[in-house]
Design a protein around this motif. Structure first.
Motif, PDB file in Angstrom:
ATOM      1  N   THR A 115      -1.688   5.927  -3.070  1.00  0.00           N
ATOM      2  CA  THR A 115      -3.096   5.604  -2.829  1.00  0.00           C
ATOM      3  C   THR A 115      -3.814   5.305  -4.137  1.00  0.00           C
ATOM      4  OG1 THR A 115      -3.146   6.978  -0.848  1.00  0.00           O
ATOM      5  CG2 THR A 115      -5.266   6.472  -1.866  1.00  0.00           C
ATOM      6  N   LEU A 116      -3.569   6.117  -5.158  1.00  0.00           N
ATOM      7  CA  LEU A 116      -4.200   5.895  -6.456  1.00  0.00           C
ATOM      8  C   LEU A 116      -3.758   4.567  -7.061  1.00  0.00           C
ATOM      9  CD1 LEU A 116      -3.917   9.467  -8.000  1.00  0.00           C
ATOM     10  CD2 LEU A 116      -5.959   8.364  -7.058  1.00  0.00           C
ATOM     11  N   ILE A 117      -2.480   4.246  -6.949  1.00  0.00           N
ATOM     12  CA  ILE A 117      -1.960   2.989  -7.487  1.00  0.00           C
ATOM     13  C   ILE A 117      -2.591   1.801  -6.766  1.00  0.00           C
ATOM     14  CG2 ILE A 117       0.104   1.537  -7.638  1.00  0.00           C
ATOM     15  CD1 ILE A 117       1.679   4.161  -8.152  1.00  0.00           C
ATOM     16  N   ARG A 118      -2.656   1.879  -5.455  1.00  0.00           N
ATOM     17  CA  ARG A 118      -3.230   0.785  -4.664  1.00  0.00           C
ATOM     18  C   ARG A 118      -4.686   0.546  -5.050  1.00  0.00           C
ATOM     19  NH1 ARG A 118      -2.537   2.869   0.245  1.00  0.00           N
ATOM     20  NH2 ARG A 118      -0.317   2.472   0.112  1.00  0.00           N
ATOM     21  N   ARG A 119      -5.459   1.613  -5.186  1.00  0.00           N
ATOM     22  CA  ARG A 119      -6.881   1.471  -5.535  1.00  0.00           C
ATOM     23  C   ARG A 119      -7.062   0.993  -6.969  1.00  0.00           C
ATOM     24  NH1 ARG A 119     -10.084   6.363  -2.385  1.00  0.00           N
ATOM     25  NH2 ARG A 119      -9.218   5.863  -0.343  1.00  0.00           N
ATOM     26  N   ALA A 120      -6.199   1.444  -7.871  1.00  0.00           N
ATOM     27  CA  ALA A 120      -6.301   1.028  -9.271  1.00  0.00           C
ATOM     28  C   ALA A 120      -6.007  -0.462  -9.415  1.00  0.00           C
ATOM     29  CB  ALA A 120      -5.343   1.838 -10.128  1.00  0.00           C
ATOM     30  N   LYS A 121      -4.948  -0.936  -8.767  1.00  0.00           N
ATOM     31  CA  LYS A 121      -4.609  -2.351  -8.845  1.00  0.00           C
ATOM     32  C   LYS A 121      -5.690  -3.211  -8.208  1.00  0.00           C
ATOM     33  CE  LYS A 121      -0.197  -3.546  -8.394  1.00  0.00           C
ATOM     34  NZ  LYS A 121       1.182  -3.615  -7.844  1.00  0.00           N
ATOM     35  N   LYS A 122      -6.294  -2.719  -7.143  1.00  0.00           N
ATOM     36  CA  LYS A 122      -7.374  -3.464  -6.497  1.00  0.00           C
ATOM     37  C   LYS A 122      -8.608  -3.525  -7.401  1.00  0.00           C
ATOM     38  CE  LYS A 122     -10.102  -3.711  -2.290  1.00  0.00           C
ATOM     39  NZ  LYS A 122     -10.396  -3.090  -0.990  1.00  0.00           N
ATOM     40  N   ALA A 123      -8.918  -2.423  -8.081  1.00  0.00           N
ATOM     41  CA  ALA A 123     -10.099  -2.378  -8.953  1.00  0.00           C
ATOM     42  C   ALA A 123      -9.979  -3.348 -10.123  1.00  0.00           C
ATOM     43  CB  ALA A 123     -10.305  -0.958  -9.475  1.00  0.00           C
ATOM     44  N   LEU A 124      -8.759  -3.581 -10.602  1.00  0.00           N
ATOM     45  CA  LEU A 124      -8.563  -4.495 -11.725  1.00  0.00           C
ATOM     46  C   LEU A 124      -8.023  -5.852 -11.295  1.00  0.00           C
ATOM     47  CD1 LEU A 124      -7.103  -1.994 -14.340  1.00  0.00           C
ATOM     48  CD2 LEU A 124      -9.381  -3.006 -14.300  1.00  0.00           C
ATOM     49  N   ALA A 125      -7.969  -6.092  -9.989  1.00  0.00           N
ATOM     50  CA  ALA A 125      -7.498  -7.361  -9.425  1.00  0.00           C
ATOM     51  C   ALA A 125      -6.098  -7.703  -9.919  1.00  0.00           C
ATOM     52  CB  ALA A 125      -8.482  -8.486  -9.735  1.00  0.00           C
ATOM     53  N   ILE A 126      -5.207  -6.714  -9.861  1.00  0.00           N
ATOM     54  CA  ILE A 126      -3.827  -6.874 -10.302  1.00  0.00           C
ATOM     55  C   ILE A 126      -2.929  -6.986  -9.067  1.00  0.00           C
ATOM     56  CG2 ILE A 126      -1.893  -5.749 -11.481  1.00  0.00           C
ATOM     57  CD1 ILE A 126      -4.024  -6.564 -13.382  1.00  0.00           C
ATOM     58  N   THR A 127      -2.011  -7.928  -9.094  1.00  0.00           N
ATOM     59  CA  THR A 127      -1.005  -8.040  -8.052  1.00  0.00           C
ATOM     60  C   THR A 127       0.352  -8.103  -8.734  1.00  0.00           C
ATOM     61  OG1 THR A 127      -1.129 -10.444  -8.043  1.00  0.00           O
ATOM     62  CG2 THR A 127      -2.534  -9.268  -6.461  1.00  0.00           C
ATOM     63  N   GLY A 128       1.369  -7.866  -7.992  1.00  0.00           N
ATOM     64  CA  GLY A 128       2.714  -7.956  -8.544  1.00  0.00           C
ATOM     65  C   GLY A 128       3.418  -6.606  -8.539  1.00  0.00           C
ATOM     66  N   ARG A 129       4.692  -6.662  -8.917  1.00  0.00           N
ATOM     67  CA  ARG A 129       5.533  -5.474  -8.907  1.00  0.00           C
ATOM     68  C   ARG A 129       5.311  -4.643 -10.165  1.00  0.00           C
ATOM     69  NH1 ARG A 129      11.412  -6.738  -7.897  1.00  0.00           N
ATOM     70  NH2 ARG A 129      11.352  -4.530  -7.474  1.00  0.00           N
ATOM     71  N   HIS A 130       5.605  -3.362 -10.050  1.00  0.00           N
ATOM     72  CA  HIS A 130       5.437  -2.450 -11.174  1.00  0.00           C
ATOM     73  C   HIS A 130       6.488  -1.345 -11.126  1.00  0.00           C
ATOM     74  CE1 HIS A 130       3.210  -0.555  -7.869  1.00  0.00           C
ATOM     75  NE2 HIS A 130       3.654   0.571  -8.395  1.00  0.00           N
ATOM     76  N   ARG A 131       6.674  -0.691 -12.255  1.00  0.00           N
ATOM     77  CA  ARG A 131       7.480   0.525 -12.346  1.00  0.00           C
ATOM     78  C   ARG A 131       6.530   1.671 -12.629  1.00  0.00           C
ATOM     79  NH1 ARG A 131      11.288  -2.791 -15.730  1.00  0.00           N
ATOM     80  NH2 ARG A 131       9.512  -2.545 -17.065  1.00  0.00           N
ATOM     81  N   THR A 132       6.743   2.794 -11.951  1.00  0.00           N
ATOM     82  CA  THR A 132       5.825   3.926 -12.046  1.00  0.00           C
ATOM     83  C   THR A 132       6.464   5.082 -12.804  1.00  0.00           C
ATOM     84  OG1 THR A 132       4.909   3.320  -9.900  1.00  0.00           O
ATOM     85  CG2 THR A 132       4.411   5.520 -10.699  1.00  0.00           C
TER      86      THR A 132
END
Length: 75
Positions: free
Chosen positions: A35-52
């Motif tokens: 949930t935190l990752i989804r909201r963070a990427k949305k707040a910065l308008a980031i799309t794409g794959r990531h490693r956590t």
């Protein structure tokens, strides 16, 4: 609860801080990492794959194919 998001460039896999974008998100205290990752990427308008990398009070996202990382920390 509020969380601070920092997005910066990387050099040799380490955060470089040559440039920096910040945002703040709201999420419940018991919010899941996803949930935190989804909201963070949305707040910065980031799309794409990531490693956590989850380090307890710090979540680091390394974007695949880009020299960019994000840090999610409690504010």
């Amino acid at each position: 609860m509020q969380f601070q998001i920092e997005m910066t460039d990387t050099f040799n896999g380490e955060a470089n801080y040559c440039w920096l974008r910040r945002a703040t998100i709201d999420a419940p205290f018991d919010a899941s990492t996803q949930t935190l990752i989804r909201r963070a990427k949305k707040a910065l308008a980031i799309t794409g794959r990531h490693r956590t990398s989850d380090c307890g009070d710090l979540i680091r996202l390394d974007m695949v194919g880009a020299c960019i990382c994000l840090f999610i920390t409690p504010a």
